[in-house]
Design a protein around this motif. Structure first.
Motif, mmCIF file in Angstrom:
data_model
loop_
_atom_site.group_PDB
_atom_site.id
_atom_site.type_symbol
_atom_site.label_atom_id
_atom_site.label_comp_id
_atom_site.label_asym_id
_atom_site.label_seq_id
_atom_site.Cartn_x
_atom_site.Cartn_y
_atom_site.Cartn_z
ATOM 1 N N SER A 1 0.827 -1.206 0.000
ATOM 2 C CA SER A 1 0.000 0.000 0.000
ATOM 3 C C SER A 1 0.865 1.261 0.000
ATOM 4 C CB SER A 1 -0.929 0.002 1.213
ATOM 5 O OG SER A 1 -0.193 -0.091 2.430
ATOM 6 N N ALA A 2 2.054 1.199 0.646
ATOM 7 C CA ALA A 2 2.964 2.342 0.633
ATOM 8 C C ALA A 2 3.543 2.545 -0.761
ATOM 9 C CB ALA A 2 4.081 2.138 1.653
ATOM 10 N N LEU A 3 3.908 1.453 -1.426
ATOM 11 C CA LEU A 3 4.417 1.557 -2.795
ATOM 12 C C LEU A 3 3.362 2.152 -3.721
ATOM 13 C CD1 LEU A 3 6.238 -1.889 -3.065
ATOM 14 C CD2 LEU A 3 7.334 0.352 -2.931
ATOM 15 N N GLU A 4 2.121 1.705 -3.566
ATOM 16 C CA GLU A 4 1.054 2.233 -4.408
ATOM 17 C C GLU A 4 0.816 3.718 -4.137
ATOM 18 O OE1 GLU A 4 -2.102 -0.373 -3.335
ATOM 19 O OE2 GLU A 4 -1.629 -1.849 -4.906
ATOM 20 N N ARG A 5 0.931 4.089 -2.886
ATOM 21 C CA ARG A 5 0.652 5.481 -2.528
ATOM 22 C C ARG A 5 1.671 6.438 -3.133
ATOM 23 N NH1 ARG A 5 -0.452 7.756 3.628
ATOM 24 N NH2 ARG A 5 -0.682 9.966 3.068
ATOM 25 N N VAL A 6 2.936 6.045 -3.178
ATOM 26 C CA VAL A 6 3.979 6.947 -3.686
ATOM 27 C C VAL A 6 4.326 6.673 -5.142
ATOM 28 C CG1 VAL A 6 4.945 7.200 -1.374
ATOM 29 C CG2 VAL A 6 5.918 5.498 -2.930
ATOM 30 N N GLY A 7 3.723 5.648 -5.736
ATOM 31 C CA GLY A 7 3.978 5.356 -7.141
ATOM 32 C C GLY A 7 5.191 4.484 -7.401
ATOM 33 N N GLY A 8 5.713 3.833 -6.375
ATOM 34 C CA GLY A 8 6.853 2.951 -6.565
ATOM 35 C C GLY A 8 8.151 3.701 -6.796
ATOM 36 N N PHE A 9 9.088 3.037 -7.423
ATOM 37 C CA PHE A 9 10.403 3.618 -7.694
ATOM 38 C C PHE A 9 10.298 4.640 -8.820
ATOM 39 C CE2 PHE A 9 11.361 -0.380 -5.648
ATOM 40 C CZ PHE A 9 12.478 -0.116 -4.876
ATOM 41 N N ASP A 10 11.108 5.676 -8.725
ATOM 42 C CA ASP A 10 11.158 6.701 -9.754
ATOM 43 C C ASP A 10 12.062 6.194 -10.882
ATOM 44 O OD1 ASP A 10 11.606 8.965 -11.351
ATOM 45 O OD2 ASP A 10 11.472 10.332 -9.633
ATOM 46 N N GLU A 11 11.470 5.951 -12.031
ATOM 47 C CA GLU A 11 12.207 5.343 -13.131
ATOM 48 C C GLU A 11 13.128 6.314 -13.848
ATOM 49 O OE1 GLU A 11 9.544 3.082 -15.586
ATOM 50 O OE2 GLU A 11 8.650 2.072 -13.856
ATOM 51 N N ARG A 12 13.175 7.558 -13.410
ATOM 52 C CA ARG A 12 14.172 8.484 -13.946
ATOM 53 C C ARG A 12 15.561 8.175 -13.415
ATOM 54 N NH1 ARG A 12 11.282 14.075 -12.499
ATOM 55 N NH2 ARG A 12 10.733 12.785 -10.680
ATOM 56 N N PHE A 13 15.658 7.345 -12.371
ATOM 57 C CA PHE A 13 16.958 6.886 -11.890
ATOM 58 C C PHE A 13 17.335 5.653 -12.704
ATOM 59 C CE2 PHE A 13 15.374 9.305 -8.292
ATOM 60 C CZ PHE A 13 16.499 9.983 -7.858
ATOM 61 N N PRO A 14 18.302 5.758 -13.608
ATOM 62 C CA PRO A 14 18.584 4.656 -14.532
ATOM 63 C C PRO A 14 19.528 3.594 -13.992
ATOM 64 C CG PRO A 14 19.953 6.528 -15.107
ATOM 65 C CD PRO A 14 19.109 6.957 -13.925
ATOM 66 N N ARG A 15 20.167 3.864 -12.834
ATOM 67 C CA ARG A 15 21.175 2.957 -12.302
ATOM 68 C C ARG A 15 20.773 2.463 -10.917
ATOM 69 N NH1 ARG A 15 23.805 6.542 -15.470
ATOM 70 N NH2 ARG A 15 23.033 8.198 -14.127
ATOM 71 N N ALA A 16 21.537 1.485 -10.437
ATOM 72 C CA ALA A 16 21.375 1.030 -9.056
ATOM 73 C C ALA A 16 22.103 2.014 -8.147
ATOM 74 C CB ALA A 16 21.932 -0.378 -8.893
ATOM 75 N N TYR A 17 21.555 3.227 -8.060
ATOM 76 C CA TYR A 17 22.215 4.295 -7.323
ATOM 77 C C TYR A 17 21.182 5.366 -7.017
ATOM 78 C CZ TYR A 17 25.943 7.598 -6.028
ATOM 79 O OH TYR A 17 26.759 8.461 -5.346
ATOM 80 N N ARG A 18 20.911 5.575 -5.739
ATOM 81 C CA ARG A 18 20.017 6.615 -5.230
ATOM 82 C C ARG A 18 18.535 6.293 -5.429
ATOM 83 N NH1 ARG A 18 24.009 8.159 -2.180
ATOM 84 N NH2 ARG A 18 25.394 9.781 -3.033
ATOM 85 N N GLU A 19 18.192 5.341 -6.280
ATOM 86 C CA GLU A 19 16.768 5.064 -6.477
ATOM 87 C C GLU A 19 16.131 4.502 -5.210
ATOM 88 O OE1 GLU A 19 18.263 0.988 -6.743
ATOM 89 O OE2 GLU A 19 19.055 2.976 -7.151
ATOM 90 N N ASP A 20 16.918 3.790 -4.395
ATOM 91 C CA ASP A 20 16.383 3.256 -3.149
ATOM 92 C C ASP A 20 16.233 4.356 -2.102
ATOM 93 O OD1 ASP A 20 19.123 3.584 -2.960
ATOM 94 O OD2 ASP A 20 19.528 1.516 -2.358
ATOM 95 N N ALA A 21 17.210 5.271 -2.030
ATOM 96 C CA ALA A 21 17.114 6.386 -1.089
ATOM 97 C C ALA A 21 15.965 7.313 -1.451
ATOM 98 C CB ALA A 21 18.426 7.160 -1.051
#
Length: 323
Positions: free
Chosen positions: A141-161
């Motif tokens: 439900s938290a993922l749905e609320r915020v829209g999941g990961f921001d796909e503008r982050f193209p690498r395994a870097y900062r997308e988790d933060a």
């Protein structure tokens, strides 16, 4: 109750990750570009394709294919400890509704008998990192609320933060669990630390999304200001030295020994600044390491290249986020 999502580009280490998981649904997000051959996965593991758009897009494809209240993200180069499936269930089963995520505990086995290399220390940074998706579970439900990961982050870097900051901003708490996941070290090659500087472009996006205090919010420090000063010294030394040589109608090498005039003096001062800044940076990386000839050579060569490469990627990132 929980589905494990693993984004992958087909690394052989995926086999060990999957072998350590039992009695839990698993979705592998195949992020290999093009018409790749089907992944070899154990029976019962679901595979979805994400088209080579990066780990953020792959994780989104994975969690949206799941239907459980919780989604646990693992990387394809980690090995969950024995009993991980039951441990993650214990971590999540009694959490209150205002908890949006639970972080696993990462261990990085370092070699014994010598100090770790720069690359090994880089991996070991995951031990104290906040919210790395090497092992991070989120409430669906938290993922749905915020829209999941921001796909503008193209690498395994900062997308988790970025995701963690947005989940917290949405009113959820993030906690740490007791489960343990092992992240082995690997040799990414001589130029790995130079390649990693591409992440500076993602730092520009973090600043645009979360403001100038984003580093304090995720508990990390950077050296970009120092890299910028080092690069400025190098550029000034080159420009002033060239100007002096052209004015004197002589080759730059022959005139370095006899500096006269403000351009020549400025070139020497800027060059000295570059040497001091570069030397400090190289020593900061050599000092905690094994100091073997190969490691010292790698730190020296990459230490010269990293400042301008980091600045270039940051400028590129700033341009991209403003377009």
């Amino acid at each position: 109750m929980i589905t494990v999502v693993i984004p992958t580009i087909g690394r052989p280490s995926l086999r060990a990750t999957l072998a350590a998981l039992a009695d839990v649904p698993v979705v592998v997000a195949d992020d290999r570009p093009g018409a790749a051959e089907p992944l070899e996965v154990p029976g019962g593991v679901r595979v979805v394709r994400s088209g080579g758009r990066g780990p953020a897009a792959a994780r989104n494809a994975g969690w949206r294919a799941a239907d459980t209240p919780w989604v646990a993200f693992l990387d394809d180069d980690v090995v969950p400890s024995p009993g991980w499936a039951r441990a993650v269930w214990k971590d999540l089963m009694d959490l209150p509704e205002d908890v949006g995520g639970s972080q696993g505990r990462i261990t990085v086995p370092l070699p014994s008998g010598r100090r770790p290399t720069d690359g090994e220390r880089h991996t070991a940074g995951l031990v104290d990192a906040d919210w790395p998706t090497a092992d991070m579970a989120y409430r669906r439900s938290a993922l749905e609320r915020v829209g999941g990961f921001d796909e503008r982050f193209p690498r395994a870097y900062r997308e988790d933060a970025d995701l963690a900051l947005r989940v917290r901003r949405a009113g959820y708490r993030l906690v740490k669990g007791a489960r343990v996941t092992v992240h082995p070290v690997r040799d990414d090659g001589f130029w790995a630390s130079v390649r990693f500087q591409r992440g500076n472009a993602d730092d520009a996006l973090m600043r645009r999304l979360h403001g100038p205090a984003w580093r304090a919010a995720i508990g990390v420090r950077g050296r970009l200001r120092g890299h910028a000063l080092t690069t400025a010294f190098a550029a000034a030394a080159l420009a002033l030295g060239t100007a002096y040589s052209l004015t004197a109608h002589q080759a730059a090498f022959s005139r370095w020994r006899r500096v006269r005039g403000p351009a020549g003096a400025g070139a020497w001062l800027a060059g000295a600044g570059w040497v001091l800044m570069t030397g400090e940076f190289v020593w900061a990386r050599v000092r905690p390491g094994p100091r073997s000839p190969g490691e010292v050579a790698r730190m020296a060569v990459t230490g010269v290249l990293i400042p301008p490469v980091a600045c270039w990627h940051r400028l590129r990132g700033e341009w991209e986020v403003r377009r």
